[in-house]
Design a protein around this motif. Structure first.
Motif, short mmCIF file in Angstrom:
data_model
loop_
_atom_site.label_atom_id
_atom_site.label_comp_id
_atom_site.label_asym_id
_atom_site.label_seq_id
_atom_site.Cartn_x
_atom_site.Cartn_y
_atom_site.Cartn_z
N LEU A 409 67.17 8.25 47.88
CA LEU A 409 66.48 7.55 46.79
C LEU A 409 65.89 6.23 47.30
N ARG A 412 62.82 6.75 49.37
CA ARG A 412 61.67 7.17 48.56
C ARG A 412 61.12 6.05 47.69
N GLN A 413 62.01 5.18 47.17
CA GLN A 413 61.59 4.20 46.16
C GLN A 413 61.28 2.82 46.72
N SER A 416 57.72 1.75 47.58
CA SER A 416 56.91 1.58 46.37
C SER A 416 57.27 0.28 45.66
N ILE A 417 58.54 -0.11 45.70
CA ILE A 417 58.94 -1.38 45.11
C ILE A 417 58.28 -2.54 45.84
N LEU A 441 56.03 2.51 39.81
CA LEU A 441 56.92 3.56 40.32
C LEU A 441 56.59 4.91 39.70
N ARG A 442 56.27 4.91 38.42
CA ARG A 442 55.91 6.18 37.77
C ARG A 442 54.63 6.76 38.36
N LYS A 444 53.50 6.35 41.38
CA LYS A 444 53.80 6.88 42.71
C LYS A 444 54.51 8.22 42.62
N GLU A 445 55.41 8.37 41.65
CA GLU A 445 56.12 9.64 41.49
C GLU A 445 55.17 10.75 41.07
#
Length: 453
Positions: A409, A412-413, A416-417, A441-442, A444-445
């Protein structure tokens, strides 16, 4: 005899008319020794007090200085001017008054460390002359309770600031302290902004005020400037002048933002003056008085007494050689209510502002976060710490997806943060940084979940 009585009566009439006007009664002496940074005066020791401003009658015109040491026969004066033009036998007089006298019309103006205009916009309106102030009584002060939005996402998420807080921005040279300070100075939550530029490069002053701060914020800003080529006394006095101006508006009920760039160069000026008068160095060349004067200045910021406003202070701290355990940095960190650390490694990656969220802390953050935000920030810090701790392992190719769900996680995150936290002075301010982070974040997902054709 009759002529003597007539003279006496005339003197009595003069004293009865002007006896309470101390500006007519000036104590004076003469210079008898000169050094590159100070000169000694005989004849004023009995009437001089530490911090008194004196006027020196030089061959090229009047000059000013400050009393920094008093002996039984001689007084040591540190000049304010770059070239004091002092000569043996020149007259020196103690000046009465001459303290800070800020006025509401000072907003939008630029002054020097003595409160004299340097922006070419004419004379300043002189307000009520005020004596040097001390910090408000600890038990009489209001409590810090209300947070505000700076518009800088990484600050508002990880190190939120409250009205009346004192926050330090710690970094080496060239990492971006001044740029971040200018972004914070643009916060709309304040009635008045006071900017003190101490020891800065002269060419950067107009750029900082006109471009980075901008015309809209400049209208409510008073700038106090003492550039690097000015005397140590001017650089030493500039933060005090800025604090006096901030205290004036605080007592008027304003929410004041004080931006001081940089407190380290103020400490350098304190060191230069102290060593010049003979104080011995105790820590990396700094005399003990430096570590006494720093809290005296910084404690004056903060919330005022009931019925007044507050001074929110944001100070830049230049850490020599990127050593965050430098004596000045270490001393200041213990006085302030939080610190933001700018990392050179983050700046080299092109992420601005280069704030290290793991090393930065706001001691008043719980008063600004909601319960949900506090839980979220704790989770974000944990993810970033896991991501950074495993950076070397991932670069070596030892990371295997699926073996550690929490690390998966984070991998992956966190990139983007970091993208969501990147912000330049030209970008619009963030009204809701948590919502902006969630939207980023949304998005990017959604991109990651799109099927590849």
């Amino acid at each position: 005899m009759q002529g003597g009585n007539s003279s006496l009566n005339a003197l009595e009439r003069v004293l009865s008319r002007f006896g309470n006007d101390r500006t007519l009664l000036r104590s004076g002496g003469r210079i008898d020794e000169i050094s590159p940074s100070h000169y000694r005066v005989r004849g004023i020791s009995m009437n001089a007090r530490l911090g008194d401003i004196v006027e020196h009658r030089s061959a090229s015109g009047p000059r000013t200085g400050e009393v920094v040491r008093i002996g039984p026969d001689e007084t040591l004066i540190a000049p304010y001017d770059r070239n004091p033009d002092a000569g043996i036998g020149d007259g020196v007089f103690i000046r009465t008054g001459g303290g800070a006298a800020p006025h509401a019309s000072w907003r939008g103006r630029v002054v020097d460390a003595l409160g004299r205009p340097v922006d070419g916009k004419g004379l300043l309106v002189v307000g009520k002359d005020i004596a040097p102030a001390a910090a408000p009584s600890a038990m009489a002060r209001q409590r810090v309770a209300t947070g505000f939005m700076t518009g800088v996402r990484v600050i508002d998420i990880f190190t939120p600031i409250c009205f009346g807080q004192r926050l330090g921005v710690f970094a080496g040279s060239g990492v971006g302290k001044s740029t971040l300070l200018a972004m914070l100075a643009g916060a709309e939550a304040f009635d008045t902004v006071v900017v003190a530029l101490v020891g800065e490069r002269g060419r950067e002053v107009r750029e900082f005020l006109e471009d980075t701060i901008g015309a809209e914020c400049l209208a409510k800003t008073i700038a106090v400037v003492a550039t690097s080529d000015e005397s140590a006394m001017m650089r030493r006095r500039a933060p005090d002048m800025a604090m006096r101006v901030a205290e004036h508006f605080r007592d008027e009920g304003h929410r004041v933002l004080l931006v001081l760039d940089s407190i380290t160069r103020f400490a350098h000026a304190l060191r230069e003056v102290a060593i010049g008068i003979g104080e011995p160095p105790v820590a990396r060349g700094y005399p003990a008085s430096v570590f006494t004067d720093l809290p005296k200045l910084l404690e004056r910021a903060g919330p005022g007494i009931d019925g007044t406003g507050s001074i929110t202070a944001i100070l830049s701290v230049l850490v020599d050689g990127d050593d965050h355990n430098d004596p000045v940095a270490d001393s200041i960190r213990g006085i302030l209510d939080g610190h933001v650390v700018l990392a050179r490694a983050i700046a080299e990656q092109g992420r601005y502002p280069p704030v290290d969220p793991l090393a930065s802390i706001s001691r008043l953050a719980p008063k600004a976060w909601s319960k949900e935000q506090r839980v979220l920030v704790t989770r974000l810090r944990s993810m970033i710490a896991r991501f950074e701790d495993t950076r070397d392992i991932r670069l070596l190719g030892a990371y295997q997806p699926g073996a550690d769900p929490e690390l998966d996680l984070a991998v992956r995150q966190v990139p983007s943060i970091y993208e969501a936290l990147t912000q330049t002075p030209q970008d619009p301010v963030s009204a809701d940084p948590f919502a902006d982070l969630a939207r980023h974040l949304r998005s990017k997902e959604m991109v990651a979940d799109e099927p590849v054709e």
